[in-house]
Scaffold this active site. Structure first.
Site, PDB file in Angstrom:
ATOM      1  N   MET A   1      31.319  39.158  38.733  1.00 13.83           N
ATOM      2  CA  MET A   1      32.691  39.033  38.256  1.00 13.83           C
ATOM      3  C   MET A   1      32.706  38.247  36.956  1.00 13.83           C
ATOM      4  SD  MET A   1      35.137  39.794  41.000  1.00 13.83           S
ATOM      5  CE  MET A   1      36.266  38.475  40.755  1.00 13.83           C
ATOM      6  N   CYS A   2      32.247  38.837  35.897  1.00 10.33           N
ATOM      7  CA  CYS A   2      32.334  38.314  34.531  1.00 10.33           C
ATOM      8  C   CYS A   2      31.107  37.497  34.110  1.00 10.33           C
ATOM      9  CB  CYS A   2      33.584  37.479  34.293  1.00 10.33           C
ATOM     10  SG  CYS A   2      35.112  38.334  34.678  1.00 10.33           S
ATOM     11  N   THR A   3      30.651  37.802  32.922  1.00  9.05           N
ATOM     12  CA  THR A   3      29.562  37.077  32.271  1.00  9.05           C
ATOM     13  C   THR A   3      29.998  36.769  30.853  1.00  9.05           C
ATOM     14  OG1 THR A   3      27.921  38.315  33.569  1.00  9.05           O
ATOM     15  CG2 THR A   3      27.126  37.158  31.608  1.00  9.05           C
TER      16      THR A   3
ATOM     17  N   ASP B   1      34.693  41.756  34.629  1.00  7.01           N
ATOM     18  CA  ASP B   1      34.302  42.481  35.836  1.00  7.01           C
ATOM     19  C   ASP B   1      35.351  42.224  36.904  1.00  7.01           C
ATOM     20  OD1 ASP B   1      31.974  42.819  34.320  1.00  7.01           O
ATOM     21  OD2 ASP B   1      30.971  41.139  35.303  1.00  7.01           O
TER      22      ASP B   1
ATOM     23  N   ARG C   1      23.030  37.071  37.118  1.00  7.77           N
ATOM     24  CA  ARG C   1      23.539  37.364  35.775  1.00  7.77           C
ATOM     25  C   ARG C   1      23.399  36.155  34.850  1.00  7.77           C
ATOM     26  NH1 ARG C   1      28.621  37.682  36.246  1.00  7.77           N
ATOM     27  NH2 ARG C   1      28.965  37.740  38.513  1.00  7.77           N
TER      28      ARG C   1
END
Length: 328
Positions: free
Chosen positions: A1-3, A21, A227
Site C-alpha cells: 500500500m504505497c511506496t 497502491d 518494498r
C-alpha cells in the site's frame, strides 16, 4: 500500500516520487490550488487557510482532498497508509490547528516553506480521529516530507506521541513504523550490485551463476517490508542523473520494481489492491507529474504564476497515448 522515495540530480534538483497502491478507486487527478485558498475541516467550523499555492493529486468532494503534491516553495509531501499504528486525538484543542488525518497534507503544503519550519510548527497541530469523505473511515496515515534542499523527514503520530524523524535513506512505505524499517536493513547488508565471489567448500569451488547474484536474498514480495528494502537498494545503486527528465525516468524505473499489477495482491473481500498511479514531484521547478495505471502516459503540470494566483483551483485532464499520437 504505497511506496515513496526521493532522489536528487547531480545539478541539485530534488524529487519525491510515490506509488498510490489502494483497492478503493480514488479517482484523483492533477489539481493546482492557488494562494490563500480556504479549506473546510471535518473537525471544526473554522477550517484552515493555505497561504501558499501547491499542485498534486486531488479530488473535489465538496472541498478538495489531496494525498500528495509540491508547493511553490519546493516543499513536497505524500500521505501513506499506516494501519495498526497511527494514533490520533479524540477532541479538538483550543489554540491548536485542529485537523483530520486526511487534511494534514493540505495544511503542510499550504503553510510551510521547509522541513525545518514544519518541525517548528508541528506542536501547533492537533490531528483528530475524524472520518474522510468518500471512504467514511478515519484514515490511518503517516507522511514523508521533503524540500528542495534535499532535507527529508517522516511524520508519524503514535500512542507514545509525535515522531518527526530525519529520513536518512529517502524511502518510506507502510506499517511497521519507520524506525523498525531502518533497523530491519541490518538483515540485508549482504546486498550489492556486483556478483558475489566464488566460494570454497572442501575441495569444491562454487562459482556464482553470474551478474545479479549480489542481490540474492532481496525480498521480492509486495509487503511494505519487502518494498522498503527493495527500494532502498534500488535508490542507492541506480546511476546518478543530471536532468529533471532523467530523474523522472529513473524514478519510473525504480518504482517498476514495486508497482503492483491488478490481480496479484488481493484483499480478503476479493478486490485487488493495485498501483492506481505513480506521482513524481519536482521541487525546484516546481512541477507535478502523474502516471496512471490504465495509460502510463505522464501528465506534467508546472506550478506557474498564473496557477498560483488564480481565483479558483485548476483541474487537469490526464493525457493519454492516443492524444499524443493524434498530435503527431
Amino acid at each position: 500500500m504505497c511506496t515513496s522515495l526521493t532522489i536528487q540530480t547531480t545539478a541539485g534538483d530534488q524529487f519525491l516520487a510515490r506509488t498510490m497502491d489502494f483497492a478503493f478507486e480514488l479517482g484523483g487527478r492533477p489539481v493546482a490550488i492557488p494562494r490563500n485558498h480556504h479549506f473546510d475541516s471535518v473537525t471544526n467550523a473554522d477550517g484552515f487557510d493555505s497561504p501558499y499555492s501547491f499542485v498534486g493529486t486531488g479530488r473535489d468532494l465538496n472541498g478538495y482532498i489531496f494525498v500528495d503534491g509540491v508547493n511553490e516553495h519546493g516543499v513536497s509531501a505524500a500521505a501513506l497508509y499506516f494501519s495498526g499504528q497511527a494514533h490520533f486525538t479524540q477532541q479538538t484543542k483550543a489554540g491548536k490547528v485542529n485537523l483530520a488525518p486526511h487534511e494534514v497534507l493540505m495544511w503542510i503544503l499550504g503553510n510551510v516553506k521547509s522541513t525545518a519550519e514544519l518541525g517548528e510548527r508541528i506542536a501547533d497541530l492537533n490531528v483528530m480521529e475524524a472520518a474522510a469523505p468518500l471512504l467514511n473511515i478515519v484514515v490511518p496515515l503517516h507522511w514523508i516530507i521533503s524540500d528542495k534542499s534535499g532535507s527529508t523527514y517522516v511524520l508519524e503520530l503514535e500512542n507514545d506521541g509525535v515522531h518527526y524523524m530525519k529520513n536518512p535513506v529517502g524511502v518510506m512505505t507502510n506499517t511497521p513504523d519507520f524506525e523498525w524499517h531502518l533497523k530491519n536493513l541490518s538483515n540485508y547488508v549482504n546486498l550489492q550490485p556486483g556478483p558475489h565471489p566464488s566460494r570454497q567448500y572442501g575441495d569444491m569451488t562454487v562459482n556464482p551463476f553470474g551478474p545479479g547474484t549480489g542481490a540474492l536474498g532481496m525480498p521480492g514480495d509486495y509487503t511494505s517490508v519487502a518494498r522498503f528494502v527493495r527500494t532502498v537498494f534500488m535508490r542507492e545503486h541506480t546511476d546518478a542523473v543530471t536532468t529533471d527528465a532523467e530523474a523522472v525516468n529513473a524514478l519510473s524505473h525504480m518504482l517498476n520494481s514495486v508497482e503492483i499489477p491488478k490481480g496479484v495482491k488481493m484483499q480478503d473481500n476479493g478486490t485487488p489492491d493495485y498501483t492506481q498511479y505513480r506521482a513524481y514531484m519536482s521541487m525546484n521547478e516546481p512541477a507535478f507529474y502523474m502516471q496512471p495505471y490504465a495509460d502510463q502516459t505522464i501528465t506534467r503540470v508546472e506550478l506557474t504564476p498564473a496557477l498560483m494566483t488564480a481565483a479558483q483551483p485548476t483541474e487537469f485532464e490526464l493525457k493519454t497515448t492516443q492524444q499524443f499520437r493524434l498530435a503527431n
